[in-house]
Enzyme design. Structure first.
Site, PDB file in Angstrom:
ATOM      1  N   LEU A 155      26.239  65.607   3.060  1.00  0.00           N
ATOM      2  CA  LEU A 155      26.825  65.010   1.971  1.00  0.00           C
ATOM      3  C   LEU A 155      25.700  64.427   1.061  1.00  0.00           C
ATOM      4  CD1 LEU A 155      30.186  63.704   3.050  1.00  0.00           C
ATOM      5  CD2 LEU A 155      29.817  65.784   2.283  1.00  0.00           C
ATOM      6  N   GLY A 195      26.198  64.231  -5.235  1.00  0.00           N
ATOM      7  CA  GLY A 195      26.848  65.385  -5.869  1.00  0.00           C
ATOM      8  C   GLY A 195      28.554  65.361  -5.199  1.00  0.00           C
ATOM      9  N   HIS A 196      28.454  65.293  -3.799  1.00  0.00           N
ATOM     10  CA  HIS A 196      29.745  65.345  -3.095  1.00  0.00           C
ATOM     11  C   HIS A 196      30.528  63.922  -3.557  1.00  0.00           C
ATOM     12  CE1 HIS A 196      27.694  68.106  -0.249  1.00  0.00           C
ATOM     13  NE2 HIS A 196      28.645  69.048  -0.717  1.00  0.00           N
ATOM     14  N   GLY A 215      33.018  71.412  -7.578  1.00  0.00           N
ATOM     15  CA  GLY A 215      31.743  71.437  -8.358  1.00  0.00           C
ATOM     16  C   GLY A 215      31.594  72.737  -9.120  1.00  0.00           C
ATOM     17  N   ASP A 254      29.137  75.344  -7.973  1.00  0.00           N
ATOM     18  CA  ASP A 254      29.341  76.773  -7.485  1.00  0.00           C
ATOM     19  C   ASP A 254      30.455  77.185  -8.527  1.00  0.00           C
ATOM     20  OD1 ASP A 254      28.068  76.500  -4.783  1.00  0.00           O
ATOM     21  OD2 ASP A 254      29.144  74.607  -4.866  1.00  0.00           O
ATOM     22  N   GLN A 286      32.645  80.070  -7.590  1.00  0.00           N
ATOM     23  CA  GLN A 286      33.825  79.696  -6.627  1.00  0.00           C
ATOM     24  C   GLN A 286      34.815  78.922  -7.215  1.00  0.00           C
ATOM     25  OE1 GLN A 286      32.525  77.804  -2.666  1.00  0.00           O
ATOM     26  NE2 GLN A 286      32.992  75.988  -3.808  1.00  0.00           N
ATOM     27  N   MET A 335      21.700  69.068  -7.188  1.00  0.00           N
ATOM     28  CA  MET A 335      21.970  68.486  -5.860  1.00  0.00           C
ATOM     29  C   MET A 335      22.460  69.535  -4.857  1.00  0.00           C
ATOM     30  SD  MET A 335      22.899  64.381  -6.013  1.00  0.00           S
ATOM     31  CE  MET A 335      21.614  63.356  -6.633  1.00  0.00           C
ATOM     32  N   ARG A 379      21.483  72.276   0.918  1.00  0.00           N
ATOM     33  CA  ARG A 379      20.139  73.186   1.189  1.00  0.00           C
ATOM     34  C   ARG A 379      19.030  72.571   0.797  1.00  0.00           C
ATOM     35  NH1 ARG A 379      24.087  77.426   0.609  1.00  0.00           N
ATOM     36  NH2 ARG A 379      24.349  78.779   2.537  1.00  0.00           N
TER      37      ARG A 379
HETATM   38  P1  AMP Z   1      29.492  72.319  -0.364  1.00  0.00           P
HETATM   39  O1  AMP Z   1      29.548  70.987   0.871  1.00  0.00           O
HETATM   40  O2  AMP Z   1      28.280  72.766  -0.777  1.00  0.00           O
HETATM   41  O3  AMP Z   1      30.359  73.429   0.266  1.00  0.00           O
HETATM   42  O4  AMP Z   1      29.966  71.672  -1.461  1.00  0.00           O
HETATM   43  C1  AMP Z   1      31.499  70.914  -1.456  1.00  0.00           C
HETATM   44  C2  AMP Z   1      31.944  70.814  -2.848  1.00  0.00           C
HETATM   45  O5  AMP Z   1      31.077  70.028  -3.596  1.00  0.00           O
HETATM   46  C3  AMP Z   1      31.896  72.090  -3.645  1.00  0.00           C
HETATM   47  O6  AMP Z   1      33.056  72.003  -4.760  1.00  0.00           O
HETATM   48  C4  AMP Z   1      30.480  71.986  -4.491  1.00  0.00           C
HETATM   49  O7  AMP Z   1      30.828  72.815  -5.813  1.00  0.00           O
HETATM   50  C5  AMP Z   1      30.528  70.625  -4.729  1.00  0.00           C
HETATM   51  N1  AMP Z   1      29.045  70.206  -5.220  1.00  0.00           N
HETATM   52  C6  AMP Z   1      28.091  70.549  -4.372  1.00  0.00           C
HETATM   53  N2  AMP Z   1      26.731  70.234  -5.046  1.00  0.00           N
HETATM   54  C7  AMP Z   1      27.489  69.565  -6.205  1.00  0.00           C
HETATM   55  C8  AMP Z   1      26.510  69.156  -7.270  1.00  0.00           C
HETATM   56  N3  AMP Z   1      25.167  68.994  -7.224  1.00  0.00           N
HETATM   57  N4  AMP Z   1      27.352  68.688  -8.269  1.00  0.00           N
HETATM   58  C9  AMP Z   1      28.669  68.834  -8.394  1.00  0.00           C
HETATM   59  N5  AMP Z   1      29.425  69.358  -7.552  1.00  0.00           N
HETATM   60  C10 AMP Z   1      28.702  69.612  -6.138  1.00  0.00           C
END
Ligand code: AMP
Length: 280
Positions: free
Chosen positions: A33, A36-37, A148, A151, A154, A185, A188
């Site tokens: 995390l 952003g999360h 977010g 993606d 998605q 953010m 990765r």
């Molecule tokens: P992930 O853990 O990468 O699957 O992301 C979980 C959620 O957080 C998804 O809805 C992503 O789009 C959102 N998310 C990840 N990074 C960001 C970011 N930099 N800004 C906004 N939302 C984000």
């Protein structure tokens, strides 16, 4: 805050909340995390009585087993970060818990949304995403779920998923949260070498410049220009597309009728990064 590992434990909590007629905000994540999360979690906390965050590295959405193996896993740190974020329930299921009958995804038809961009370069990815999100939404039964724009494809697919399956959850989009140097953010980013970390802000810089360039040039000219710009970086461009925000179909001619967005995927060394920006 409680950390739950089993579906049945989560279902018991949810049943209690539902019987009290209180609302649930849900933030599905794959962990590692970052701020952003947390932005998604804070939004959920502001607008719901209870917040559930899931942490699950979903094997069926990885088309590359090395990527799955190397995906950062920082469970203890994640739990610490969530402590004062407004999250009340952290759901960290095992793969068996989510896929009791084996790790396979359902096949979905999202009217073509799933075949563009990420769908082209990551075959099966969105079947995996939709399978796990559908399962999680059925378990958590949130009033609102937060996704977010990082993606963006998605997000569009999940919006279609809840319509198609008549799921009683409102999907709330959250803008991209960026590092001070502009890099979107991402979990990765933790895996970038220092050389590639220094290079990665070029992604959004080129996207911003392409948006300006596009004002006085055609789609084809802008695409060629972006390809050239990336050649002068250490980043390897996989695709750049200007697409309709709703259908995600590539735009061949400018139109003021539809909102458009620039989408990009690059390799920064071994690490694949994506970003996007409104071009309207
Ligand atoms: P992930 O853990 O990468 O699957 O992301 C979980 C959620 O957080 C998804 O809805 C992503 O789009 C959102 N998310 C990840 N990074 C960001 C970011 N930099 N800004 C906004 N939302 C984000």
């Amino acid at each position: 805050m409680v950390v739950l590992k089993n579906v049945s434990e989560v279902e018991n909590f949810i049943a209690q909340i539902k019987s009290d007629e209180e609302t649930i905000g849900f933030v599905p994540t794959m962990g590692a995390l970052h701020s952003g999360h947390l932005q998604l979690v804070q939004n959920a906390a502001k607008n719901n009585d209870h917040v559930v965050v899931s942490i699950f590295v979903n094997p069926t959405q990885f088309n590359n087993s090395e990527d799955l193996q190397n995906y950062p896993r920082t469970e203890d740190e994640d739990i610490k970060l969530l402590e004062n974020s407004g999250c009340e329930i952290v759901f960290i299921p095992s793969v068996k818990e989510i896929y009791p009958d084996g790790e396979t995804s359902e096949h979905f038809d999202f009217g073509g949304l799933e075949n563009q961009m990420e769908g082209k370069f990551r075959p099966g990815h969105f079947d995996g995403v939709a399978t796990v999100v559908k399962r999680l939404l059925e378990i958590v039964q949130p009033d609102q779920a937060y996704f977010g724009e990082k993606d963006f494809q998605q997000l569009r697919i999940i919006q279609e998923l809840v319509i198609q399956f008549k799921l009683p959850t409102k999907i709330i989009p959250i803008s991209i949260i960026r590092e001070p140097d502009g890099l979107a953010m991402s979990s990765r980013n933790k895996r970038l070498t220092s050389e590639m970390r220094a290079e990665a802000p070029q992604i959004v810089k080129i996207l911003n410049e392409a948006k300006l360039f596009y004002k006085n040039h055609t789609v084809a000219e802008t695409k060629d220009w972006v390809v050239e710009q990336f050649k002068s970086t250490k980043l390897n461009l996989e695709y750049f597309e200007i697409a309709d925000e709703k259908t995600l179909e590539p735009i061949s001619e400018k139109s003021t009728k539809t909102a458009s967005r620039g989408f990009v995927a690059v390799f920064a060394g071994q690490i694949r990064l994506i970003d996007n920006l409104s071009f309207s």
